[in-house]
Design an enzyme around this catalytic site. Structure first.
Site, PDB file in Angstrom:
ATOM      1  N   GLY A 154       0.822  -1.203   0.000  1.00 40.65           N
ATOM      2  CA  GLY A 154       0.000   0.000   0.000  1.00 40.65           C
ATOM      3  C   GLY A 154       0.855   1.251   0.000  1.00 40.65           C
ATOM      4  NE  ARG A 236      -3.702  -1.562  13.964  1.00 37.13           N
ATOM      5  CZ  ARG A 236      -3.270  -0.363  13.623  1.00 37.13           C
ATOM      6  NH1 ARG A 236      -1.973  -0.151  13.468  1.00 37.13           N
ATOM      7  NH2 ARG A 236      -4.122   0.623  13.437  1.00 37.13           N
ATOM      8  CD  GLU A 265       0.755  -2.260  20.537  1.00 33.67           C
ATOM      9  OE1 GLU A 265       0.170  -1.154  20.621  1.00 33.67           O
ATOM     10  OE2 GLU A 265       1.228  -2.694  19.470  1.00 33.67           O
ATOM     11  CG  HIS A 284       1.460   1.271  18.281  1.00 34.45           C
ATOM     12  ND1 HIS A 284       0.448   0.355  18.367  1.00 34.45           N
ATOM     13  CD2 HIS A 284       1.281   1.893  17.078  1.00 34.45           C
ATOM     14  CE1 HIS A 284      -0.320   0.419  17.281  1.00 34.45           C
ATOM     15  NE2 HIS A 284       0.174   1.343  16.485  1.00 34.45           N
TER      16      HIS A 284
END
Length: 332
Positions: A154, A236, A265, A284
Site C-alpha cells: 500500500g 499491527r 500493548e 507503537h
C-alpha cells in the site's frame, strides 16, 4: 433546533482542540468521553449521531444499540476496533484516515531496518555499559545488494520502497491485491509469500489487521526464512504469531526482529522479547510526528462533518458496501 450529537468515545491526546475546531457548529453538540467497555460505549453513545473512536470496542453488540448513528470515524488506518459488517447492515458509514502517517511509518520502518542491520541499539547498550569493542556487534553485513521483502504494498510500503532505493536494496513484494504490473513499475518484483520468506534478508510487514491477515506470519513462514533474516513489523502486532516469533528467535531460525507493534500493548514486564539482545522494540510510535497527530485528528473529525454537515459520504469511506443503503452525495 435539534442538534447532532457527536461523541468521541475515547482519546489519549492532551485535548480535543482540532476536533472541536472542525465540528464547531450551532447544530452540533460535542461530547468527549473515555469509554473502555462495550457497556460504557452504549451508555454514552446510544442516541449519538456520530462517533469518533480510538480504542473503545465498537462491536456488533454496541452497533445494535446505536439508535441514531450515521457515521463512525476512527483515529488511524486500521478499523479493527469497529465491526464494519454490523455497521454496514445498519446503514452506518465507517471511515478511517489512511494517509495521515504514511511518511512517518515508512521512515520508522527504515530506521528499524538500519538500526537493526547496523546493530545501533546493541552497540549503544554495550558502550554505555563500559564495553568499547566493535566485535560485540558481529556479524554485520553490507546492506547494498541484500533483499528487502515487503509484505503488503500500500501507500506506506510503496514509500519505503522509494526510500531504500539509494541504499542499493533489492525489493520483492507479496501483495495479492496489487497488480504485478504496478509492482514492477515501482521497480520491485512480485512474488508469493513463500518465495518472499525464502529469499528476503529483511522481511518488513505492512498489512492491515483483518481476519485473513491475523497470524499470517507464523511458524510456517519463520521456518522458510534465512537464518540471518530479520523481521520488521510496523503494521499491527497480531499479524505476526508472537509465540512463533519467540520460538524462531530463541531457536536461531531467524537472526532478529525490530518491532513497533505487539499482540498486546503495552508489553508485559516478563515478556521474553524484552530479554533478547537481537530484538529492537519501540512503543507503537511509528505513526507519530507532531504534524501527523494533528492531521489524524482533523481528518477523523472531517469524516463526521462530511456526513452530518455536508450530507456527503466521508472522504475515506471504508465500508463502500453501505452506499446502496444511503442517499448521501459523493464526496467532492
Amino acid at each position: 433546533m435539534k442538534k447532532w450529537r457527536v461523541v468521541v468515545t475515547d482519546w489519549e491526546y492532551e485535548d480535543l482542540r482540532y476536533e472541536q475546531e472542525v465540528l464547531h457548529h450551532d447544530s452540533i453538540e460535542f461530547i468527549a468521553a473515555q469509554c473502555r467497555t462495550e457497556e460504557e460505549v452504549i451508555a454514552v453513545c446510544r442516541d449519538a449521531d456520530a462517533l469518533i473512536n480510538q480504542y473503545a470496542p465498537i462491536s456488533a453488540k454496541v452497533i445494535a444499540a446505536l439508535d441514531n448513528c450515521k457515521v463512525i470515524t476512527r483515529y488511524g488506518v486500521g478499523v479493527d476496533t469497529i465491526d464494519t459488517e454490523a455497521a454496514t447492515e445498519k446503514g452506518i458509514c465507517v471511515a478511517n484516515v489512511p494517509d495521515y502517517c504514511k511518511d512517518e511509518v515508512a521512515d520508522h520502518a527504515l530506521a528499524l531496518i538500519l538500526g537493526w542491520t547496523r546493530k545501533v541499539a546493541l552497540a549503544n547498550q554495550y558502550v554505555k555499559n563500559g564495553v568499547w569493542d566493535f566485535k560485540v556487534a558481529k556479524p554485520i553485513y553490507r546492506l547494498r545488494g541484500r533483499i528487502l521483502g515487503l509484505v503488503g504494498f500500500g501507500m506506506i510500503p510503496q514509500g519505503l520502497n522509494e526510500k531504500v532505493k539509494p541504499l542499493g536494496l533489492e525489493v520483492i513484494v507479496y501483495d495479492p491485491y496489487v497488480p504485478e504490473e504496478t509492482i514492477r513499475r515501482k521497480g520491485a518484483e512480485s512474488v508469493t509469500l513463500d518465495e518472499l520468506c525464502k529469499r528476503a534478508d529483511i522481511v518488513s510487514v505492512h498489512v492491515p489487521l483483518t481476519k485473513s491477515t491475523a497470524g499470517m506470519i507464523g511458524r510456517d513462514q519463520f521456518g522458510q526464512m534465512k537464518q540471518e533474516a530479520v523481521l520488521i513489523n510496523t503494521s499491527r502486532g497480531p499479524v505476526v504469531d508472537e509465540d512463533a516469533l519467540v520460538e524462531a528467535l530463541s531457536g536461531g531460525l531467524i537472526a532478529g526482529a525490530a518491532l513497533d507493534v505487539l499482540e498486546k500493548e503495552p508489553i508485559r514486564p516478563d515478556h521474553p522479547l524484552l530479554s533478547m539482545d537481537h530484538v529492537i522494540l519501540t512503543p507503537h510510535v511509528a505513526w507519530y510526528s507532531e504534524e501527523s497527530a494533528a492531521e489524524l485528528r482533523i481528518k477523523a473529525a472531517m469524516g463526521v462533518a462530511d456526513v452530518l454537515l455536508r450530507g456527503a459520504y466521508p472522504k475515506y469511506l471504508v465500508n463502500k458496501q453501505v452506499r446502496p443503503l444511503l442517499s448521501l452525495r459523493d464526496h467532492t
